[in-house]
Write a protein that holds these residues in place. Structure first.
Motif, PDB file in Angstrom:
ATOM      1  N   ALA A 283      25.593  -4.282  31.524  1.00 20.43           N
ATOM      2  CA  ALA A 283      24.590  -4.786  30.584  1.00 20.43           C
ATOM      3  C   ALA A 283      25.232  -4.922  29.206  1.00 20.43           C
ATOM      4  N   SER A 284      24.801  -5.934  28.463  1.00 18.49           N
ATOM      5  CA  SER A 284      25.390  -6.170  27.141  1.00 18.49           C
ATOM      6  C   SER A 284      25.075  -5.049  26.178  1.00 18.49           C
ATOM      7  N   THR A 285      23.998  -4.297  26.413  1.00 13.62           N
ATOM      8  CA  THR A 285      23.649  -3.144  25.596  1.00 13.62           C
ATOM      9  C   THR A 285      22.796  -2.191  26.414  1.00 13.62           C
ATOM     10  N   THR A 286      22.839  -0.929  26.043  1.00 12.06           N
ATOM     11  CA  THR A 286      21.995   0.071  26.698  1.00 12.06           C
ATOM     12  C   THR A 286      20.882   0.544  25.774  1.00 12.06           C
ATOM     13  N   LEU A 287      20.828   0.009  24.559  1.00  5.11           N
ATOM     14  CA  LEU A 287      19.792   0.372  23.601  1.00  5.11           C
ATOM     15  C   LEU A 287      18.733  -0.724  23.547  1.00  5.11           C
ATOM     16  N   LEU A 288      17.485  -0.339  23.692  1.00  3.85           N
ATOM     17  CA  LEU A 288      16.360  -1.256  23.596  1.00  3.85           C
ATOM     18  C   LEU A 288      15.474  -0.814  22.436  1.00  3.85           C
ATOM     19  N   LYS A 289      15.083  -1.763  21.596  1.00  2.00           N
ATOM     20  CA  LYS A 289      14.276  -1.443  20.416  1.00  2.00           C
ATOM     21  C   LYS A 289      12.802  -1.417  20.790  1.00  2.00           C
ATOM     22  N   ALA A 290      12.191  -0.255  20.621  1.00  4.86           N
ATOM     23  CA  ALA A 290      10.786  -0.094  20.979  1.00  4.86           C
ATOM     24  C   ALA A 290       9.899  -0.934  20.074  1.00  4.86           C
TER      25      ALA A 290
ATOM     26  N   ALA B 171       7.123   3.955  23.933  1.00  5.62           N
ATOM     27  CA  ALA B 171       8.274   4.277  24.775  1.00  5.62           C
ATOM     28  C   ALA B 171       9.439   4.812  23.954  1.00  5.62           C
ATOM     29  N   ALA B 172       9.299   4.784  22.625  1.00 10.75           N
ATOM     30  CA  ALA B 172      10.387   5.200  21.749  1.00 10.75           C
ATOM     31  C   ALA B 172      10.814   6.640  22.048  1.00 10.75           C
ATOM     32  N   GLY B 173      12.119   6.831  22.127  1.00  6.47           N
ATOM     33  CA  GLY B 173      12.665   8.164  22.367  1.00  6.47           C
ATOM     34  C   GLY B 173      12.853   8.527  23.820  1.00  6.47           C
ATOM     35  N   ASN B 174      12.518   7.619  24.733  1.00  7.42           N
ATOM     36  CA  ASN B 174      12.634   7.905  26.167  1.00  7.42           C
ATOM     37  C   ASN B 174      13.780   7.116  26.796  1.00  7.42           C
ATOM     38  N   ALA B 175      14.310   7.656  27.872  1.00  6.43           N
ATOM     39  CA  ALA B 175      15.352   6.984  28.651  1.00  6.43           C
ATOM     40  C   ALA B 175      14.738   6.397  29.915  1.00  6.43           C
ATOM     41  N   TYR B 176      15.206   5.223  30.311  1.00  6.15           N
ATOM     42  CA  TYR B 176      14.663   4.531  31.481  1.00  6.15           C
ATOM     43  C   TYR B 176      15.812   4.011  32.341  1.00  6.15           C
ATOM     44  N   THR B 177      15.534   3.893  33.631  1.00  7.60           N
ATOM     45  CA  THR B 177      16.506   3.362  34.588  1.00  7.60           C
ATOM     46  C   THR B 177      15.971   2.072  35.182  1.00  7.60           C
TER      47      THR B 177
ATOM     48  N   ILE C   6      27.243 -11.997  60.049  1.00 11.35           N
ATOM     49  CA  ILE C   6      25.902 -12.483  60.339  1.00 11.35           C
ATOM     50  C   ILE C   6      24.863 -11.927  59.363  1.00 11.35           C
ATOM     51  N   SER C   7      24.882 -10.604  59.202  1.00 10.17           N
ATOM     52  CA  SER C   7      23.834  -9.972  58.389  1.00 10.17           C
ATOM     53  C   SER C   7      24.173 -10.057  56.903  1.00 10.17           C
ATOM     54  N   THR C   8      23.158  -9.804  56.100  1.00  9.57           N
ATOM     55  CA  THR C   8      23.332  -9.793  54.647  1.00  9.57           C
ATOM     56  C   THR C   8      23.670  -8.384  54.177  1.00  9.57           C
ATOM     57  N   TYR C   9      24.259  -8.333  52.988  1.00  7.98           N
ATOM     58  CA  TYR C   9      24.588  -7.060  52.366  1.00  7.98           C
ATOM     59  C   TYR C   9      23.662  -6.864  51.169  1.00  7.98           C
ATOM     60  N   THR C  10      23.264  -5.638  50.968  1.00  6.52           N
ATOM     61  CA  THR C  10      22.402  -5.299  49.832  1.00  6.52           C
ATOM     62  C   THR C  10      23.024  -4.158  49.049  1.00  6.52           C
ATOM     63  N   GLU C  11      23.106  -4.353  47.728  1.00  8.42           N
ATOM     64  CA  GLU C  11      23.607  -3.321  46.828  1.00  8.42           C
ATOM     65  C   GLU C  11      22.538  -3.041  45.761  1.00  8.42           C
ATOM     66  N   ILE C  12      22.333  -1.772  45.460  1.00 10.30           N
ATOM     67  CA  ILE C  12      21.403  -1.374  44.398  1.00 10.30           C
ATOM     68  C   ILE C  12      22.220  -0.776  43.256  1.00 10.30           C
ATOM     69  N   HIS C  13      22.144  -1.417  42.108  1.00 11.79           N
ATOM     70  CA  HIS C  13      22.865  -0.943  40.918  1.00 11.79           C
ATOM     71  C   HIS C  13      21.853  -0.392  39.912  1.00 11.79           C
ATOM     72  N   SER C  14      22.064   0.832  39.500  1.00 16.51           N
ATOM     73  CA  SER C  14      21.177   1.473  38.517  1.00 16.51           C
ATOM     74  C   SER C  14      21.772   1.321  37.114  1.00 16.51           C
ATOM     75  N   LEU C  15      20.929   0.877  36.188  1.00 15.43           N
ATOM     76  CA  LEU C  15      21.348   0.665  34.799  1.00 15.43           C
ATOM     77  C   LEU C  15      20.496   1.554  33.897  1.00 15.43           C
ATOM     78  N   GLY C  16      21.152   2.340  33.069  1.00 12.28           N
ATOM     79  CA  GLY C  16      20.433   3.236  32.168  1.00 12.28           C
ATOM     80  C   GLY C  16      20.196   2.601  30.806  1.00 12.28           C
ATOM     81  N   PHE C  17      18.967   2.755  30.277  1.00 12.52           N
ATOM     82  CA  PHE C  17      18.612   2.230  28.963  1.00 12.52           C
ATOM     83  C   PHE C  17      17.903   3.318  28.151  1.00 12.52           C
ATOM     84  N   TYR C  18      18.050   3.211  26.840  1.00 13.07           N
ATOM     85  CA  TYR C  18      17.366   4.137  25.936  1.00 13.07           C
ATOM     86  C   TYR C  18      16.499   3.333  24.986  1.00 13.07           C
ATOM     87  N   ALA C  19      15.202   3.697  24.900  1.00 16.11           N
ATOM     88  CA  ALA C  19      14.266   3.016  24.006  1.00 16.11           C
ATOM     89  C   ALA C  19      14.345   3.667  22.626  1.00 16.11           C
ATOM     90  N   LYS C  20      14.903   2.960  21.693  1.00 19.75           N
ATOM     91  CA  LYS C  20      15.135   3.502  20.357  1.00 19.75           C
ATOM     92  C   LYS C  20      13.984   3.121  19.431  1.00 19.75           C
TER      93      LYS C  20
END
Length: 319
Positions: A46-53, A120-126, A139-153
């Protein structure tokens, strides 16, 4: 007979293990092994992990492929909400994307708009980014789950309004005061808030030149007054005073904001300067302010007595 049974048991166990191994190899070879294995071949950033509340945040998700060519890739982004993480951010607009092919050693970028509520300010979210794709020859498809951490500032926006200077113009050697209201327009409290006048040669400071306000909650205005003494050596003219507001945010980072205000200084003249009073003036002021009625009554009594005395004296003079 006993030895023969033991040999048959050993043979059956070896055959069973060999059969399981052959089945596993066959499943892997044809790509029909369970696709939800924890192995991930693609990378996500992700381009940033900080989100402005309180705002819509525009970020970019980048999928890197240093594995092999993948086809029909589907990407889906979501913020799971729970009791532990209430008021989760929300993906605005598209949250589902498709790419026909991502070649090996290449990447794709996904622009995402995420709204984060004020509370949401001050909380962390995934956030979970699910990637589903196909590989050539499988034949079958592949599935990947990527978790990204964000902080609401949270954010703080301090403003001063209704700022007044008294007196204006001010006089050398006299006290000047600065009165205003301070307001936090943000969504988290400003901690350890202090207001003061910036030190200079124009104003001489005293204990009233700074004021500690403490915690300044959002949308809760607070009044304050600062005082200083104008230096006697200052010449007439227009001058600028600077008021400093210092505070800490919820991450204990110190911030300082500066506000300028204009005022004028003039010399005291004969008309503006108070003239010294004599003793008689002080006595007269005291009598008229404190004993006005008594003086008035005494004057009336004296006037009536004098009139009566003059009236009685005239007949005696005629005889």
């Amino acid at each position: 007979m006993v030895k023969l049974k033991k040999l048959l048991n050993r043979f059956n166990k070896k055959c069973l293990k060999a059969l399981i191994l052959l089945i596993s190899v066959a499943l892997l070879a044809y790509g029909i092994y369970p696709s939800h294995a924890q192995v991930t071949h693609l990378k996500v950033e992700a381009s940033t992990t900080l989100l402005k509340a309180g705002f819509i945040n525009n970020i970019t998700l980048t999928i890197f492929n240093d594995f092999e060519n993948v086809y029909e890739l589907y990407a889906s982004l979501s913020f799971p909400s729970s009791i532990q993480t209430p008021n989760a951010p929300t993906v605005l607009g598209a949250s589902y994307w498709k790419f026909e092919k991502i070649a090996r050693n290449s990447k794709v970028e996904i622009p995402v708009a995420i709204f984060v509520p004020d509370n949401a300010a001050g909380n962390a979210y995934t956030a979970n980014l699910a990637l589903t794709y196909k590989r050539l020859g499988y034949i079958s498809t592949y599935t990947e789950i990527h978790s990204l951490g964000f902080y609401a500032k949270g954010w703080i926006d301090i403003i001063l309004y209704d700022l007044t200077v008294d007196p204006n113009p001010a006089y050398p050697g006299h006290t000047i005061s600065f009165t205003a209201n301070i307001l936090n327009k943000g969504n988290v409290p400003a901690m350890f808030t202090n207001v003061s006048i910036l030190k200079n040669d124009l104003l001489l400071f005293n204990s009233e030149s700074s004021s500690y306000l403490g915690q300044l909650d959002p949308s809760s205005p607070a009044p304050f007054t600062l005082e200083a003494v104008v230096n006697r050596t200052v010449k007439e003219g227009n001058y600028t005073a600077i008021i400093i507001v210092s505070y800490e945010d919820n991450e204990h980072e110190l911030h300082m904001v500066y506000y300028k205000t204009q005022f004028e200084i003039i010399k005291l003249t004969g008309e503006t300067q108070a003239k010294p009073k004599s003793v008689i003036s002080y006595v007269a002021d005291y009598l008229f302010s404190k004993w006005f009625l008594i003086v008035l009554v005494a004057g009336l009594i004296l006037s009536i007595g004098y009139a009566v005395f003059k009236f009685k004296r005239k007949p005696s003079e005629g005889t």
